[in-house]
Structures are given as structure tokens and as C-alpha cells.
Write an enzyme that holds these catalytic residues in place. Structure first.
Site, short mmCIF file in Angstrom:
data_model
loop_
_atom_site.label_atom_id
_atom_site.label_comp_id
_atom_site.label_asym_id
_atom_site.label_seq_id
_atom_site.Cartn_x
_atom_site.Cartn_y
_atom_site.Cartn_z
N ASP A 1 37.41 49.03 50.89
CA ASP A 1 37.40 48.08 49.98
C ASP A 1 36.68 48.63 48.66
O ASP A 1 36.08 49.57 48.77
CB ASP A 1 36.90 46.73 50.54
CG ASP A 1 37.55 45.59 49.87
OD1 ASP A 1 37.90 45.56 48.73
OD2 ASP A 1 37.43 44.40 50.47
C1 BGC Z 1 38.80 42.66 47.77
C2 BGC Z 1 39.88 43.36 48.12
C3 BGC Z 1 40.78 43.72 46.84
C4 BGC Z 1 39.97 44.85 46.19
C5 BGC Z 1 40.72 45.22 44.80
C6 BGC Z 1 37.89 43.46 46.61
O1 BGC Z 1 36.74 42.94 46.13
O2 BGC Z 1 37.90 42.39 48.87
O3 BGC Z 1 40.80 42.29 48.84
O4 BGC Z 1 42.03 44.34 47.46
O5 BGC Z 1 38.79 44.09 45.68
O6 BGC Z 1 40.99 44.24 43.93
#
Ligand code: BGC
Length: 701
Positions: A255
Site C-alpha cells: 500500500d
Molecule cells: C489506499 C489504497 C490505494 C492507494 C493508491 C492508499 O492510501 O489505502 O487503497 O490503492 O492509496 O491510491
């Protein structure tokens, strides 16, 4: 917007004819063998610069695909990431209803079609990777990102996630997330979720396994810890369970920004790509390899995983469908409307005093008036504004939808900033529709943006805002023909006012066509057929313990309908519940055989009749439970479902099957799944409430 054709997009990976599995392997090996260590390590991290790209991103997040591992010398395009799940987050893509709403459709075919549309739009906007198959289990409705997932049940989550994956992967790579046990938002960067092995296996992981079985290209690790270890470096979850036990052949991505904590641990334990910049990978990882601390074989394995998927997807798709006209096309808007129509859940529909028929669908006399009340009626309320935000060029609000639909009656609108004024409007109308609920300010991804206040995060309340509750109570006094339409990302507690109103409709965040869909339902042009993907409790006490700001929490075995069944309590509206403008009768539940071998399949038949006078759709739900297992177990668990359409008076026989191995429990002594020889109850009907279910028994030998 730049639209590239297939060969250009895929560089050196493009082919005329699809490659066999062996050819994919050979091609990946060939590329790997040409790479320097630096190039290999580059495959394993986002290409963005924390300063040059990171700072502008604070203001313009998700405007372009975020790339990882682009290698011009070898003609490798790299991963071109775009987010979801409400649609593609770039440009003015189609904004579908949020996943929780789509979970309420229980419509696998529809979710696959949405996946196909998302895949087409992602590809048309220059991405080759969709990071929006969010399948975290809704343990508690206060979770800020509840709207991004499909509900509380592992089977429903798995089937919906698999359907989205199938659709998306006709065009681009899909990524399931967040692996695992990510369901508290405000503490996501720090919380340690403690869970026992059986709960992990039976409740929190099955839906991820389902997507792996669907051949999902990637998995995103979660921010939080599980049993003490960060998910981005979790040897047990990433290496042992996901890759070794489940045989996952794709790659694991972190993540974003805060998902990696230690270079060596992440690399050794199975994290293949750090996103969106190389903070812990890149040069740091290269040095650990040079010093012999991380073996180069570990790097090779990660790079092969990344390359295999890119090579696989370089031959996927339908280039004729990609282009600017495919983004938010008429067909995709129609799909968004269909999804919104099928997702709205009719929770209550009684006749008003003195009337014979239920209040809905609305019957407004020609020249009559519909009073539309509430600020949300005139707001493009499509949900969270975090990473899942989709920038629809135009959102049909309830006000616009009803005005377009109102051919022979008048819509009078009052935002209800002052309750007195709303009451005045309500008095002038035959019927009143109040739109109440939440927005991105109440629930969503948790951000403390620089120079701006905190938005979203976990919900601070499960009831409506006090103003909404007072408004409903006051409206009910002046006009008994009152429909309450709720917007929100998960369950809402309605105790304070539920008995005072004849009709309640849950509209979720219904996407860019939501206003049209709402009018279709209210006016009876479409018969509601949504079913709750999560329990709507009476009180917070009916839910498991939840705290938003927490360092450590235990996730127990029971939540949602399983918890209520266990404690013998009844919710306000049960999991799987939803009314229709017609009625259905279930009869004649019969197993093909009452003895099922432990490697066999349980087969059930049931007859369903539309006993009303309009066509309708019903979701047949099949639950199984056994009190004869050697371990404590729920009364029942959802194991199969099917949506079907019936004309008035029509009867159909539905056949459903459940392989016996899916009824296994996880034996923590043997560390394996066991199909117990026991008597099982099977329940089939229109919701998880026992009054809505027929039941019979069978035996596993
Ligand atoms: C979120 C993810 C997301 C990623 C990219 C993160 O903060 O938890 O779900 O895919 O950002 O945008």
C-alpha cells in the site's frame, strides 16, 4: 488524454498471437537475464520521485497512471497503476455506485460487466493496472472505507471480488486489496490486529483466496499489522499462505507511501513492489543484495512475478474498444444506472394511515406535488474523496433525477436548512421524499491534507445526524406520506424514527446516475431488488467492539449476522434483507440427496413464485450450519446465492450447489481444513432472518 494502441503500450512485450504459458515463462526469463541488478531492483518499485511527483500529487492525486518498473532499454512498459473501486479515478471516467451498493445487488454478472467497463476505461486512459478490487471484510459499519468493499460476508465478498476481477482482467491487470484485516481507518498506519488462526482462515481470508483462484494479477498488502507483524513484510501472510499455500502466481504490491517499514524484511518476506516511490527498495535494496543480506534469487523471483503478469496482459484486450469515446460512454452510463437501480434496498414500505396499499411506488395525482427535502437531494454525493474518488463530469442528483422524471407532477424542493421551512414545503405536497445521510466528510479514507482539515475517516456515529433525525420526526407529523431515502456507505441505526415513517429506502452512494435510478424506483418504473450486504443493527451493542484510534484490537470469530444469530438477537434489518413491489413465495426445498460424501456436492432445489402483480427480481440465499461440529460454530453461514427475475404468477425452480469441502472448518491442531461428518441444516430464502428461510437437513458421511 493520450490513447495508445496496444502494441505501443506494451513495447517489447506486445505480440500478434497469444503466448502459451511456456512462452510467457521464456520471455520473462529472457528479459530477466538481460537485466543488471539495478534494473532488476527498479522493477520492484514505483518510478515516481517523492519530491517531483509526490508534492504535486497532494493537489492532483490520481490524475495520471502511477508507473512502476518502466524500462525503456528493454521495452518494458512497467505497471501503470490506476485506482478504484468506484470506477477509474482518472479524467472524467464513469462513476459507478460504490462497492457497498454493488454488494447490495448480489449480481455477479452485473459486477463482471462493471469490471469490463472499468477495464476498458482504464486502458483508454493509459493504465494497464487497476488497483480497485477492495474486498476487506466489513467487521463494523463505522469503518471509514466501508463503502469501498462489498459487505460483511466472506462468500459475497469473494464472489463479487472475483466477478470484478474477471471483468477488469479482460483488459488490464487487477489488484485485490488490502491484504489483510484492514478495517479500521484512522489507525490504519499503526494498529495491530490480533486474530486467532481459525478466525483468520474462516472469516478474514476466504475472499482473498477466491480472487487468487480467479487468477488475480496482484495483491496489495495492507498498512496495518497482524499479530504483531506489518502486513507489508508479513512472512506468514505473504510468503506462507498467499504464495506457498495458495500458489499465488502474481505479485504483491505495497500500500502506498506508508506500507513498507524495513527493506530486508519486506524483500525476504514476499513484498514484490514498493509503491509509489522507492523509499525502502531501490538503492537500499540493491545494497543489501550486494552485501549478501538479501539473496539475488529473492529479487529474481519478484521480478519474474512482475514480468510474467505484464507479458500475460500484453496479449489481453480489445484495442478497438479503447479510446476517448469509451470513457463515460452512453453504454457505461446506462450500466451505472442499472447498478444504482439494482443496489437500492427497500427497507420498509407500509401503507400510510387509512391507505390500503404501501406508500411506494409513489402515486402522485396529475398536477400534484412531490416535496423533495434535504441538502443531499441537491448535492453530487458519490462518496469518499480519497484515493477512490472518481471525477464524474456530471452527477445526476436526486433533485435532477426527479425533475426529469416528473412528467405530470411538480417537484418542490427545500434543502431543510431550517426545519420550519421544510415543514412548510411538506405541507403543500401530496408526498414527501426526504434525502438524509452522510457525505465524504462523515466517512471515507482518512486524510490530514496539508493546510486543510481532516476529512473522512471512521464514522463518528452510526445514527443519522441529529438534524436529520429531527427533520424526519417533524416531517412525519405534518405529512404522513413520507419516504426517507438514506445515503451512506454502510449500516445506519434508525431506532429514533423508524416506527414513525411508512417507507425507507437505502440508496448508498449511488454514483453519477443515482438520481435517475432513485426516480425510477420511487415512481415504480423499476422494481427495487437490492438486498443488504451488511446487517443494520438496532444498537451499537449488537456489534463487535470497535475503536477508531487504537493501537491494538482483537478481531474475534463473530460479527454481523453470525454474531446476532449466536446471541439470539434480532437486528433492525437483517443481512440479505430487501423488499420488493411484488412478493415472492419459496416452497418445496429439497436436497438431491440427504447423504453427501465429504468430497461430494450438496445440491438443493427450491421453487420460487412471484405472487404479486408486477415483475420483480429476487435473490435466493442459501445458508448452511451445523451444531454437530467438534468446534464452536455459527448457526448459519452464506454459501450460495442467485438472483433471478420472475413475471407475475411465474414459478421457477432454482438449483443451487455447494461443494462439501466449502463447509470445512479450520482445524488449528492439524493446521488443515476438515469436513466434519455431521448433520447439517440448510436454509434457503430471501434474507438471513429465520422467518424468511425454509430449512431442511442433510448429512455428510
Ligand atoms: C489506499 C489504497 C490505494 C492507494 C493508491 C492508499 O492510501 O489505502 O487503497 O490503492 O492509496 O491510491
Amino acid at each position: 488524454m493520450s490513447v495508445k494502441m496496444a502494441s505501443e503500450e506494451w513495447g517489447n512485450l506486445a505480440v500478434e498471437e497469444p503466448r502459451s504459458q511456456d512462452e510467457i515463462e521464456k520471455k520473462a526469463q529472457d528479459l530477466l537475464s538481460q537485466m543488471t541488478l539495478k534494473e532488476k531492483v527498479n522493477q520492484m518499485a514505483g518510478d515516481l520521485s517523492p519530491v517531483l511527483d509526490g508534492i504535486p500529487m497532494l493537489w492532483a492525486y490520481n490524475y495520471r497512471p502511477m508507473t512502476a518498473g518502466e524500462n525503456k532499454r528493454l521495452g518494458i512498459p512497467g505497471i501503470r497503476f490506476t485506482d478504484g473501486p468506484r470506477g477509474v479515478v482518472m479524467n472524467h471516467a464513469t462513476c459507478f455506485p460504490v462497492s457497498m451498493a454493488r454488494g447490495a445487488t448480489w449480481d455477479i454478472d452485473l459486477e463482471e460487466r462493471i469490471g469490463d467497463a472499468i477495464g476498458v476505461e482504464a486502458r483508454s486512459l493509459g493504465a494497464n493496472f487497476f488497483g480497485g478490487v477492495c474486498i476487506n471484510l466489513l467487521r463494523h459499519p463505522a469503518w471509514g472505507r466501508a463503502q469501498e468493499t462489498y459487505g460483511e460476508d466472506p462468500h459475497l465478498l469473494g464472489e463479487m471480488g472475483a466477478a470484478l476481477t474477471r471483468g477488469v482482467q479482460r483488459h488490464v491487470m487487477a489488484c485485490a486489496k488490502h491484504f489483510a484485516l484492514n478495517s479500521i481507518e484512522n489507525s490504519r498506519f499503526k494498529v495491530n490486529v490480533k486474530v486467532d488462526e481459525r478466525t483468520l482462515r474462516e472469516v478474514y481470508l476466504p475472499h482473498f483466496k477466491r480472487c487468487v483462484d480467479e487468477d488475480v494479477a496482484a495483491m496489495m498488502s495492507a498498512y496495518n499489522r497482524v499479530n504483531g507483524d506489518w502486513c507489508g513484510q508479513h512472512e506468514y501472510l505473504l510468503r506462507k499462505v498467499l504464495k506457498e499455500e495458495w500458489g499465488f502466481s502474481g505479485f504483491v504490491m505495497s500500500d502506498f507511501v506508508y506500507g513498507v517499514h524495513d527493506t530486508r524484511s519486506s524483500a525476504m518476506n514476499g513484498l514484490d513492489v514498493e509503491m509509489p516511490f522507492a523509499q525502502y527498495y531501490g538503492g537500499k535494496l540493491k545494497r543489501l543484495v550486494e552485501r549478501g543480506i538479501v539473496p539475488e534469487t529473492v529479487i529474481d523471483d519478484a521480478v519474474m512475478r512482475i514480468l510474467r503478469q505484464q507479458i500475460r496482459f500484453a496479449q489481453v484486450g480489445d484495442p478497438q474498444r479503447y479510446g476517448p469515446d469509451s470513457v463515460a460512454s452512453e453504454t457505461h452510463l446506462a450500466l451505472a444506472r442499472e447498478a444504482a437501480q439494482k443496489s437500492m434496498v427497500l427497507l420498509k414500505n407500509d401503507p400510510t394511515t387509512g391507505a390500503e396499499k404501501p406508500l411506494l411506488p409513489l402515486k402522485i395525482p396529475t398536477g400534484g406535488r412531490l416535496a423533495l427535502i434535504g441538502e443531499l437531494a441537491d448535492k453530487p454525493n458519490t462518496g469518499d474523496k480519497g484515493s477512490s474518488k472518481v471525477r464524474a463530469s456530471h452527477v445526476i442528483t436526486p433533485l435532477e433525477g426527479l425533475k426529469v422524471a416528473a412528467k405530470d407532477f411538480e417537484v418542490i424542493y427545500d434543502p431543510a436548512r431550517r426545519i420550519e421551512s421544510a415543514l412548510e414545503t411538506a405541507r403543500q405536497a401530496e408526498v414527501v421524499v426526504a434525502i438524509v445521510g452522510y457525505t465524504y466528510e462523515d466517512e471515507g479514507e482518512y486524510f490530514t491534507k496539508p493546510f486543510s482539515p481532516v476529512v473522512g475517516g471512521d464514522r463518528q456515529r452510526l445514527t443519522l445526524h441529529q438534524h436529520d433525525e429531527q427533520l424526519i420526526q417533524a416531517l412525519a407529523q405534518v405529512n404522513s406520506n413520507l419516504v426517507v431515502v438514506m445515503m451512506g456507505g454502510s449500516a445506519i441505526i434508525t431506532e429514533a424514527w423508524r416506527e414513525q415513517v411508512p417507507a425507507i429506502l437505502m440508496a448508498w452512494y449511488p454514483g453519477m446516475q443515482g438520481g435517475h435510478a432513485l426516480a425510477d424506483i420511487l415512481l415504480g418504473r423499476v422494481n427495487p431488488s437490492g438486498k443488504l450486504p451488511c446487517t443494520f443493527p438496532r444498537t451499537e451493542e449488537q456489534l463487535p467492539f470497535f475503536k477508531s484510534d487504537v493501537d491494538e484490537i482483537i478481531y474475534g470469530y463473530y460479527h454481523g449476522y453470525r454474531l446476532l444469530d449466536k446471541s439470539g438477537k434480532s437486528p433492525a434489518f437483517p443481512f440479505g434483507f430487501g423488499l420488493s413491489y411484488t412478493s415472492f413465495n419459496f416452497s418445496n426445498l429439497r436436497p438431491e440427496s440427504t447423504d453427501v460424501p465429504d468430497d461430494g456436492v450438496l445440491k438443493m432445489k427450491v421453487d420460487i413464485t412471484n405472487t404479486g402483480d408486477v415483475p420483480g427480481e429476487e435473490v435466493v440465499q442459501l445458508y448452511v450450519g451445523s451444531q454437530g461440529l467438534p468446534v464452536d460454530s455459527p448457526l448459519k453461514v452464506l454459501r450460495a446465492f442467485e438472483r433471478l427475475a420472475l413475471q407475475p404468477g411465474e414459478t421457477r425452480t432454482v438449483e443451487m450447489s455447494v461443494p462439501a469441502h466449502e463447509l470445512a472448518y479450520y482445524d488449528v491442531q492439524q493446521l488443515s481444513w476438515v469436513v466434519a461428518s455431521a448433520v447439517y441444516e440448510v436454509y434457503v430464502g430471501s434474507s438471513s432472518a429465520s422467518s424468511d428461510l425454509l430449512s431442511t437437513r442433510f448429512h455428510i458421511a
